[in-house]
Design an enzyme around this catalytic site. Structure first.
Site, PDB file in Angstrom:
ATOM      1  N   LYS A 182      -6.519   7.973   7.013  1.00 15.51           N
ATOM      2  CA  LYS A 182      -7.436   6.877   6.676  1.00 15.51           C
ATOM      3  C   LYS A 182      -8.113   6.372   7.948  1.00 15.51           C
ATOM      4  CE  LYS A 182      -5.195   4.899   2.592  1.00 15.51           C
ATOM      5  NZ  LYS A 182      -4.544   3.707   2.040  1.00 15.51           N
ATOM      6  N   ARG A 240      -0.190  -6.533  -8.998  1.00 15.79           N
ATOM      7  CA  ARG A 240      -1.109  -7.628  -9.348  1.00 15.79           C
ATOM      8  C   ARG A 240      -1.498  -7.576 -10.806  1.00 15.79           C
ATOM      9  NH1 ARG A 240      -4.980  -5.683  -4.684  1.00 15.79           N
ATOM     10  NH2 ARG A 240      -4.190  -3.816  -5.692  1.00 15.79           N
ATOM     11  N   HIS A 257      -0.574 -10.704   0.172  1.00 17.68           N
ATOM     12  CA  HIS A 257       0.563 -10.089   0.879  1.00 17.68           C
ATOM     13  C   HIS A 257       1.508 -11.190   1.377  1.00 17.68           C
ATOM     14  CE1 HIS A 257      -2.462  -6.712   1.929  1.00 17.68           C
ATOM     15  NE2 HIS A 257      -1.590  -6.171   1.103  1.00 17.68           N
ATOM     16  N   SER A 278      -7.350  -6.085   0.053  1.00 11.14           N
ATOM     17  CA  SER A 278      -7.862  -5.926   1.428  1.00 11.14           C
ATOM     18  C   SER A 278      -9.262  -5.326   1.381  1.00 11.14           C
ATOM     19  CB  SER A 278      -6.949  -5.003   2.235  1.00 11.14           C
ATOM     20  OG  SER A 278      -5.668  -5.543   2.320  1.00 11.14           O
TER      21      SER A 278
HETATM   22  O1  PNS Z   1      -0.790  -0.581   0.989  1.00 13.84           O
HETATM   23  P1  PNS Z   1      -0.796   0.822   0.484  1.00 13.84           P
HETATM   24  O2  PNS Z   1      -1.865   1.624   1.167  1.00 13.84           O
HETATM   25  O3  PNS Z   1      -0.887   0.894  -1.022  1.00 13.84           O
HETATM   26  O4  PNS Z   1       0.625   1.466   0.890  1.00 13.84           O
HETATM   27  C1  PNS Z   1       0.944   2.784   0.554  1.00 13.84           C
HETATM   28  C2  PNS Z   1       2.272   3.213   1.215  1.00 13.84           C
HETATM   29  C3  PNS Z   1       2.213   3.011   2.722  1.00 13.84           C
HETATM   30  C4  PNS Z   1       3.410   2.413   0.654  1.00 13.84           C
HETATM   31  C5  PNS Z   1       2.484   4.715   0.865  1.00 13.84           C
HETATM   32  O5  PNS Z   1       1.334   5.439   1.178  1.00 13.84           O
HETATM   33  C6  PNS Z   1       3.674   5.340   1.603  1.00 13.84           C
HETATM   34  O6  PNS Z   1       4.806   4.999   1.370  1.00 13.84           O
HETATM   35  N1  PNS Z   1       3.389   6.282   2.531  1.00 13.84           N
HETATM   36  C7  PNS Z   1       4.396   6.931   3.347  1.00 13.84           C
HETATM   37  C8  PNS Z   1       4.517   8.410   3.012  1.00 13.84           C
HETATM   38  C9  PNS Z   1       5.448   8.618   1.840  1.00 13.84           C
HETATM   39  O7  PNS Z   1       6.600   8.253   1.845  1.00 13.84           O
HETATM   40  N2  PNS Z   1       4.877   9.235   0.786  1.00 13.84           N
HETATM   41  C10 PNS Z   1       5.575   9.493  -0.464  1.00 13.84           C
HETATM   42  C11 PNS Z   1       5.464   8.312  -1.414  1.00 13.84           C
HETATM   43  S1  PNS Z   1       6.119   8.685  -2.975  1.00 13.84           S
END
Ligand code: PNS
Length: 171
Positions: A42, A91, A18, A129
């Protein structure tokens, strides 16, 4: 034109992968907002406050980067803070399908926010992570994979976990 980018994620905890991406994006964009999702679904290892603190400590030297949290739709948050770019890391090919789906859905939700995919250094291409937490909780070394503060915090969690398991075992 000044470009503000949002780098969203769970960051439970932040890894050197990150951080690599944050450095690269801070060199490309005028301001980078790291946005940690407040997600009640989560069950993270670290609280949101702990994750903010570790990230702030790890990026302290990068002057055009800030750390915040968000709830709700990412595109709504990006619009609210005036960001026209969402940064996501890729990645390996395995990341691509999920990321593409999310990027296209976000574009459908808001055509004004563009997703930019970036690659971390190849040394971090197998880092996550989830793996870092697993290795640390099982007593393995995560040195060089996470910022120092995260390494210390994971050790504390591992010790308190080991202690509570032991205490439980004697009951
Ligand atoms: O590090 P992660 O867990 O892969 O991040 C995922 C994240 C936070 C980017 C994604 O879950 C997100 O954007 N959540 C917010 C809700 C949202 O906008 N959902 C629609 C996505 S298309």
């Amino acid at each position: 034109m000044r470009i503000r980018a949002v780098y969203p994620g769970t960051f439970d905890p932040v890894t050197n992968g990150h951080i690599d991406l944050i450095r690269r994006s801070s060199a490309l964009f005028d301001h980078v907002i790291i946005a940690i999702l407040r997600n009640a679904e989560k069950t993270p290892l670290f609280s949101i406050e702990e994750r903010v603190e570790m990230l702030e400590n790890a990026i302290a030297k990068l002057k055009n980067v800030s750390v915040t949290t968000f709830e709700g739709l990412l595109v709504d948050y990006a619009t609210k803070v005036g960001a026209s770019v969402i940064v996501r890391g890729i990645r390996a090919v395995s990341d691509y399908e999920y990321e593409l789906q999310m990027a296209l859905m976000n574009r459908r939700l808001s055509s004004k926010v563009e997703t930019v995919f970036m690659m971390p250094a190849e040394a971090y291409s197998y880092l996550s992570s989830r793996l870092v937490k697993e290795i640390s909780m099982l007593g393995g070394s995560i040195h060089g994979l996470v910022p120092r503060i995260v390494e210390r915090r994971l050790k504390q969690k591992q010790l308190s976990h080991a202690f509570s398991s032991k205490a439980g075992g004697h009951q």
